[in-house]
Scaffold this active site. Structure first.
Site, PDB file in Angstrom:
ATOM      1  N   LEU A 108       0.815  -1.213   0.000  1.00  0.00           N
ATOM      2  CA  LEU A 108       0.000   0.000   0.000  1.00  0.00           C
ATOM      3  C   LEU A 108       0.846   1.259   0.000  1.00  0.00           C
ATOM      4  O   LEU A 108       0.422   2.302  -0.487  1.00  0.00           O
ATOM      5  CB  LEU A 108      -0.928   0.007   1.219  1.00  0.00           C
ATOM      6  CG  LEU A 108      -1.958  -1.126   1.303  1.00  0.00           C
ATOM      7  CD1 LEU A 108      -2.693  -1.073   2.637  1.00  0.00           C
ATOM      8  CD2 LEU A 108      -2.941  -1.036   0.148  1.00  0.00           C
TER       9      LEU A 108
ATOM     10  N   GLY B  92       9.188   6.129   6.184  1.00  0.00           N
ATOM     11  CA  GLY B  92      10.407   6.088   6.965  1.00  0.00           C
ATOM     12  C   GLY B  92      10.448   4.961   7.979  1.00  0.00           C
ATOM     13  O   GLY B  92      11.522   4.531   8.398  1.00  0.00           O
TER      14      GLY B  92
ATOM     15  N   SER C  89       7.340  -0.595   5.377  1.00  0.00           N
ATOM     16  CA  SER C  89       6.380  -0.767   4.293  1.00  0.00           C
ATOM     17  C   SER C  89       5.051  -1.274   4.830  1.00  0.00           C
ATOM     18  O   SER C  89       5.009  -2.007   5.817  1.00  0.00           O
ATOM     19  CB  SER C  89       6.932  -1.760   3.259  1.00  0.00           C
ATOM     20  OG  SER C  89       8.159  -1.301   2.727  1.00  0.00           O
ATOM     21  N   VAL C  90       3.965  -0.885   4.150  1.00  0.00           N
ATOM     22  CA  VAL C  90       2.622  -1.275   4.562  1.00  0.00           C
ATOM     23  C   VAL C  90       2.004  -2.143   3.470  1.00  0.00           C
ATOM     24  O   VAL C  90       2.074  -1.809   2.282  1.00  0.00           O
ATOM     25  CB  VAL C  90       1.725  -0.039   4.809  1.00  0.00           C
ATOM     26  CG1 VAL C  90       0.355  -0.470   5.306  1.00  0.00           C
ATOM     27  CG2 VAL C  90       2.377   0.901   5.809  1.00  0.00           C
TER      28      VAL C  90
ATOM     29  N   LYS D  77       1.911  -3.232   8.763  1.00  0.00           N
ATOM     30  CA  LYS D  77       3.154  -2.450   8.627  1.00  0.00           C
ATOM     31  C   LYS D  77       4.329  -3.311   9.068  1.00  0.00           C
ATOM     32  O   LYS D  77       4.404  -3.750  10.211  1.00  0.00           O
ATOM     33  CB  LYS D  77       3.098  -1.172   9.469  1.00  0.00           C
ATOM     34  CG  LYS D  77       4.381  -0.344   9.365  1.00  0.00           C
ATOM     35  CD  LYS D  77       4.294   0.914  10.213  1.00  0.00           C
ATOM     36  CE  LYS D  77       3.339   1.917   9.611  1.00  0.00           C
ATOM     37  NZ  LYS D  77       3.832   2.468   8.329  1.00  0.00           N
TER      38      LYS D  77
ATOM     39  N   ASP E 221       5.932  13.385  12.887  1.00  0.00           N
ATOM     40  CA  ASP E 221       6.009  13.164  11.444  1.00  0.00           C
ATOM     41  C   ASP E 221       4.646  13.384  10.791  1.00  0.00           C
ATOM     42  O   ASP E 221       4.175  12.576  10.006  1.00  0.00           O
ATOM     43  CB  ASP E 221       6.511  11.742  11.165  1.00  0.00           C
ATOM     44  CG  ASP E 221       6.958  11.553   9.719  1.00  0.00           C
ATOM     45  OD1 ASP E 221       7.352  12.552   9.088  1.00  0.00           O
ATOM     46  OD2 ASP E 221       6.909  10.412   9.222  1.00  0.00           O
TER      47      ASP E 221
END
Length: 348
Positions: free
Chosen positions: A89, A93, A96-97, A111, A210
């Site tokens: 998806l 930082g 990855s999802v 995640k 963030d």
């Protein structure tokens, strides 16, 4: 009968005896079978109960069961759910999802953390903290995996992706979906409410560190859900000093100062916008990007101003923190700098 005289005639005699005088082989077999059955059933029940207690204790190591319940997944379960991490998806930082589907059909976002500098005890503490955070404008954490060196988090899936995909897509305006002004304002307000909760209302106050359109996800109703909160602590990453740069054109600021707010909003959006709401939002933007922390509003005040319960007052001496300077991210985030990424993005 023993004392009766012998008789030459034959006759049948029936004798009633006690059960104890009958053969005991069948009775003994029945008793043994019954006992073995009961013992076997108890053993199975004890085994199931032991497994349940073990899994509960394993989960309770990570989540306080009095406040929350996070499911502990095995790596194999998540590998199957994501079809070997096939459908990605996004990537950020922190890792990855991937899109996944649980056995009951629930769609989730998994995640996969790139790294974690913390040992298992520290990771458990952070998971416990994140598991106790619940707000309608925060992405819900469903569970986790901490197997060996692997660290994965399982969240609710957001079907409309991130705000970034709506605001900064490469598609032409004729093909992309344009968010109208009311929707943009609701997204900004919902994001502000989520940050206010993190800063002041949850048990362990959290500085996001963030905040950006990529980390503002939209559900099926386009309601905002803030993601990746608390992950800087989870992976042991230092966000105390970052380089923050301006997105878009600096002339957004000049137009607002000159009262030309109509030039700040996209043409196809401003035609149906309430210009008083646009003006208010623009003033909030200017307040939130002030370098002086005494001028910048708290997230509680940002929420009140966006709701119309508090009138934003334009700063008399403009001083903008987001002009290619090094800033303290934790300090800025505490006072509502999200507006530079969110409100400014919504406007231009």
């Amino acid at each position: 009968m023993r004392n009766s005289p012998p008789s030459k005639s034959s006759s049948n005699v029936s004798i009633r005896g006690g059960a104890s005088e009958l053969p005991t082989k069948r009775k003994s077999t029945t008793i043994v079978g019954t006992v073995l059955g009961i013992v076997s059933a108890l053993a199975v029940a004890l085994g199931i109960f032991s497994v349940f207690i073990w899994r509960r204790r394993q989960t309770d190591r990570y989540a306080d069961s009095s406040d929350s319940f996070l499911r502990m997944f095995s790596y194999k379960e998540l590998k199957i759910a994501t079809r070997n991490f096939k459908s990605q998806l996004g990537r950020g930082g922190f890792g990855s999802v991937f899109k996944g589907s649980l056995p009951d059909g629930t769609i989730v976002a998994v995640k996969r953390m790139e790294c974690s500098r913390q040992d298992e005890k520290q990771f458990r503490a952070e998971i416990r903290s994140l598991g106790n955070i619940h707000h309608m404008n925060l992405v819900r954490l469903r569970g986790f995996c901490a197997q060996g060196s692997r660290r994965l988090l399982v969240h609710d899936y957001m079907p409309n992706g991130s705000l970034n995909s709506f605001l900064f897509t490469s598609q032409s305006k004729s093909k992309r979906r344009v968010l109208d002004w009311k929707t943009r304002l609701e997204i900004a307000l919902g994001t502000a409410r989520g940050l206010h909760y993190l800063h002041e209302e949850c048990r362990d106050c959290i500085i996001h560190g963030d905040v950006k359109p990529e980390n503002i996800l939209l559900d099926s109703n386009l309601s905002p859900k803030l993601a990746d909160f608390g992950l800087s602590r989870l992976v042991g990453r230092d966000f105390s000093r970052v380089l923050t740069t301006t997105r878009g054109t600096r002339g957004a600021v000049t137009q607002i100062q000159q009262g030309k707010t109509i030039n700040v909003v996209e043409k196809d959006v401003v035609e149906a916008a309430d210009m008083e709401e646009v003006r208010r939002a623009c003033v909030i933007v200017l307040l939130c990007i002030q370098e002086d922390d005494e001028v910048r509003p708290s997230m509680r005040q940002v929420v009140q101003m966006l709701e119309g319960k508090m009138e934003p007052q334009p700063p008399q001496i403009p001083s903008y923190a987001f002009m290619d300077k090094h800033v303290d991210q934790s300090d800025i985030d505490s006072y509502g700098s999200y507006s530079h990424s969110v409100l400014s993005g919504l406007l231009v």
